[in-house]
Design a protein around this motif. Structure first.
Motif, PDB file in Angstrom:
ATOM      1  N   THR A  31      14.739 -21.361  26.593  1.00  0.00           N
ATOM      2  CA  THR A  31      15.756 -22.005  25.754  1.00  0.00           C
ATOM      3  C   THR A  31      16.519 -20.947  24.941  1.00  0.00           C
ATOM      4  O   THR A  31      16.012 -19.867  24.675  1.00  0.00           O
ATOM      5  CB  THR A  31      15.129 -22.964  24.732  1.00  0.00           C
ATOM      6  N   LEU A  50      18.306 -22.773  28.921  1.00  0.00           N
ATOM      7  CA  LEU A  50      18.383 -24.190  28.573  1.00  0.00           C
ATOM      8  C   LEU A  50      18.771 -24.330  27.102  1.00  0.00           C
ATOM      9  O   LEU A  50      18.057 -23.839  26.222  1.00  0.00           O
ATOM     10  CB  LEU A  50      17.018 -24.867  28.806  1.00  0.00           C
ATOM     11  N   GLY A  52      18.271 -26.608  24.923  1.00  0.00           N
ATOM     12  CA  GLY A  52      17.409 -27.790  24.866  1.00  0.00           C
ATOM     13  C   GLY A  52      17.688 -28.626  23.631  1.00  0.00           C
ATOM     14  O   GLY A  52      18.097 -28.096  22.583  1.00  0.00           O
ATOM     15  N   ASP A  53      17.411 -29.928  23.758  1.00  0.00           N
ATOM     16  CA  ASP A  53      17.527 -30.759  22.559  1.00  0.00           C
ATOM     17  C   ASP A  53      16.351 -30.489  21.615  1.00  0.00           C
ATOM     18  O   ASP A  53      16.284 -31.028  20.513  1.00  0.00           O
ATOM     19  CB  ASP A  53      17.671 -32.248  22.904  1.00  0.00           C
ATOM     20  N   SER A  54      15.433 -29.591  22.047  1.00  0.00           N
ATOM     21  CA  SER A  54      14.402 -29.088  21.130  1.00  0.00           C
ATOM     22  C   SER A  54      15.061 -28.344  19.969  1.00  0.00           C
ATOM     23  O   SER A  54      14.388 -28.027  18.983  1.00  0.00           O
ATOM     24  CB  SER A  54      13.417 -28.179  21.863  1.00  0.00           C
ATOM     25  N   ASP A  92      21.073 -29.880  27.486  1.00  0.00           N
ATOM     26  CA  ASP A  92      20.399 -31.183  27.440  1.00  0.00           C
ATOM     27  C   ASP A  92      21.367 -32.257  26.957  1.00  0.00           C
ATOM     28  O   ASP A  92      22.059 -32.069  25.947  1.00  0.00           O
ATOM     29  CB  ASP A  92      19.239 -31.137  26.440  1.00  0.00           C
ATOM     30  N   LYS A 122      21.025 -31.501  31.707  1.00  0.00           N
ATOM     31  CA  LYS A 122      19.670 -31.999  31.981  1.00  0.00           C
ATOM     32  C   LYS A 122      19.498 -33.352  31.310  1.00  0.00           C
ATOM     33  O   LYS A 122      19.985 -33.559  30.192  1.00  0.00           O
ATOM     34  CB  LYS A 122      18.600 -31.020  31.489  1.00  0.00           C
ATOM     35  N   HIS A 146      14.351 -34.463  34.422  1.00  0.00           N
ATOM     36  CA  HIS A 146      13.230 -34.091  33.540  1.00  0.00           C
ATOM     37  C   HIS A 146      12.238 -35.252  33.547  1.00  0.00           C
ATOM     38  O   HIS A 146      12.574 -36.356  33.103  1.00  0.00           O
ATOM     39  CB  HIS A 146      13.767 -33.809  32.127  1.00  0.00           C
ATOM     40  N   VAL A 189      12.760 -30.558  35.852  1.00  0.00           N
ATOM     41  CA  VAL A 189      11.741 -30.017  34.957  1.00  0.00           C
ATOM     42  C   VAL A 189      10.587 -31.008  34.906  1.00  0.00           C
ATOM     43  O   VAL A 189      10.799 -32.215  34.762  1.00  0.00           O
ATOM     44  CB  VAL A 189      12.309 -29.792  33.530  1.00  0.00           C
ATOM     45  N   GLU A 191       7.271 -31.701  32.663  1.00  0.00           N
ATOM     46  CA  GLU A 191       6.654 -31.276  31.404  1.00  0.00           C
ATOM     47  C   GLU A 191       5.266 -31.882  31.232  1.00  0.00           C
ATOM     48  O   GLU A 191       5.090 -33.106  31.338  1.00  0.00           O
ATOM     49  CB  GLU A 191       7.569 -31.671  30.221  1.00  0.00           C
ATOM     50  N   ILE A 212       6.731 -26.849  32.609  1.00  0.00           N
ATOM     51  CA  ILE A 212       6.295 -26.412  31.266  1.00  0.00           C
ATOM     52  C   ILE A 212       4.977 -27.152  31.025  1.00  0.00           C
ATOM     53  O   ILE A 212       4.950 -28.380  30.976  1.00  0.00           O
ATOM     54  CB  ILE A 212       7.352 -26.675  30.172  1.00  0.00           C
ATOM     55  N   VAL A 222       9.488 -22.757  32.348  1.00  0.00           N
ATOM     56  CA  VAL A 222      10.365 -22.788  31.184  1.00  0.00           C
ATOM     57  C   VAL A 222       9.514 -22.857  29.911  1.00  0.00           C
ATOM     58  O   VAL A 222       8.468 -23.510  29.901  1.00  0.00           O
ATOM     59  CB  VAL A 222      11.367 -23.980  31.238  1.00  0.00           C
ATOM     60  N   VAL A 224      10.066 -22.673  25.312  1.00  0.00           N
ATOM     61  CA  VAL A 224      10.977 -22.587  24.166  1.00  0.00           C
ATOM     62  C   VAL A 224      10.890 -21.155  23.633  1.00  0.00           C
ATOM     63  O   VAL A 224       9.792 -20.647  23.377  1.00  0.00           O
ATOM     64  CB  VAL A 224      10.585 -23.627  23.093  1.00  0.00           C
TER      65      VAL A 224
HETATM   66  O1  KIV Z   1      14.479 -29.353  24.961  1.00  0.00           O
HETATM   67  C1  KIV Z   1      13.745 -28.526  25.527  1.00  0.00           C
HETATM   68  O2  KIV Z   1      13.481 -27.427  25.030  1.00  0.00           O
HETATM   69  C2  KIV Z   1      13.181 -28.885  26.824  1.00  0.00           C
HETATM   70  C3  KIV Z   1      12.147 -27.981  27.397  1.00  0.00           C
HETATM   71  C4  KIV Z   1      10.873 -28.135  26.673  1.00  0.00           C
HETATM   72  C5  KIV Z   1      11.994 -28.181  28.860  1.00  0.00           C
HETATM   73  O3  KIV Z   1      13.533 -29.895  27.367  1.00  0.00           O
END
Ligand code: KIV
Length: 273
Positions: A31, A50, A52-54, A92, A122, A146, A189, A191, A212, A222, A224
């Motif tokens: 990410t 990525l 990511g929405d994380s 994401d 994604k 995902h 992906v 998870e 992941i 993958v 973070v």
């Molecule tokens: O948002 C994110 O970081 C993810 C990864 C954990 C795959 O979707």
């Protein structure tokens, strides 16, 4: 310095990812949410970045990924794309931007692509979102699926524990993976699912499967970035390998800076005009 930097500077495309899977070359994915990190990660040779929405957790301190908005994901996406030369940039789609209906999903997807200049999107989910996935792909936008633990559904699960341990959920996951491939997704992906199940999915599909917490039998991995760099001391799941201890490095640097200011050591004569 030990490492793997490819001398292949060509942009990573969906086509090249499939070629990697076919020749057994594992795909690396990490990410990034900002320009500075994206530049470093891209320069170090990552294949996919990525957005990511994380970012909701890591950048904004939210407990879940649900609060992050489409506008905020676009801001992060734009910042990352500006820092990247080689990696494929996947953004994401945030919670609430595609679950309503196909046309809402398409409108959100088009906004992300137009405003960020990312390479792909994604989305979390299988059968429930397959119409929207097809609609977005038919507009010429590459989509990565995902499955497994889907953090946007955390309120349904109630826990971040390993998914698809029972036969019914495992069968649904396999079916969903095939549906996503048939719909035209260029990758998936997986998870936090059992390694055997992830290996089976990767061997049944022709598109790359990135894991992941899904073991080593998939086509790529993958993580973070802040987790693998050791910036978050409180998060240590079993699947996470920490490649640095930036929490200690940054704490040490900042405390020395504070102390140098207090002791009238910074700035010195050479550090002023
Ligand atoms: O948002 C994110 O970081 C993810 C990864 C954990 C795959 O979707």
């Amino acid at each position: 310095m030990a490492g793997y930097i490819s001398d292949d500077t060509r942009k990573v495309t969906t086509h090249r990812l499939v070629e990697m899977k076919q020749r057994g070359e594992k795909i690396s994915m990490l990410t990034s949410y900002d320009y500075t990190m994206a530049q470093i990660v891209d320069g170090a040779g990552i294949d996919i970045i990525l957005v990511g929405d994380s970012a909701s957790n890591v950048m904004a301190g939210n407990v879940t990924t649900l609060p992050i908005t489409l506008d905020q994901m676009i801001y992060h996406g734009k910042s990352v794309v500006r820092g990247v030369k080689r990696a494929m940039v996947v953004v994401d789609m945030p919670f609430g931007s595609y679950q309503g209906n196909e046309y809402e999903g398409l409108a959100s997807a088009i906004r992300i692509m137009k405003e960020t200049h990312a390479d792909a999107l994604k989305m979390e989910g299988g059968e429930e979102i397959i119409g929207t996935v097809k609609r977005i792909i038919s507009a010429g936008i590459p989509v990565m699926g995902h499955l497994g633990l889907m953090p946007q559904s955390i309120n349904k699960y109630g826990t971040y524990t390993v998914r698809a341990k029972d036969e019914t959920e495992a069968q649904k996951l396999i079916q969903d993976a095939h549906l996503l491939e048939e719909a035209g997704c260029f990758g998936i992906v997986l998870e936090k699912i059992p390694a055997d199940l992830a290996t089976r999915v990767a061997s049944e599909l022709t598109i790359p499967v990135i894991g992941i917490g899904a073991g080593g039998g998939v086509d790529g991995q993958v993580l973070v970035a802040q987790d693998m760099l050791g910036m978050n001391n409180g998060f240590r799941p079993r699947f996470l390998r920490r490649y640095a201890d930036l929490h200690t490095v940054i704490t040490d640097a900042v405390s020395r800076y504070v102390s140098d200011i207090k002791n009238l050591d910074f700035p010195n004569d050479k550090e002023q005009y």
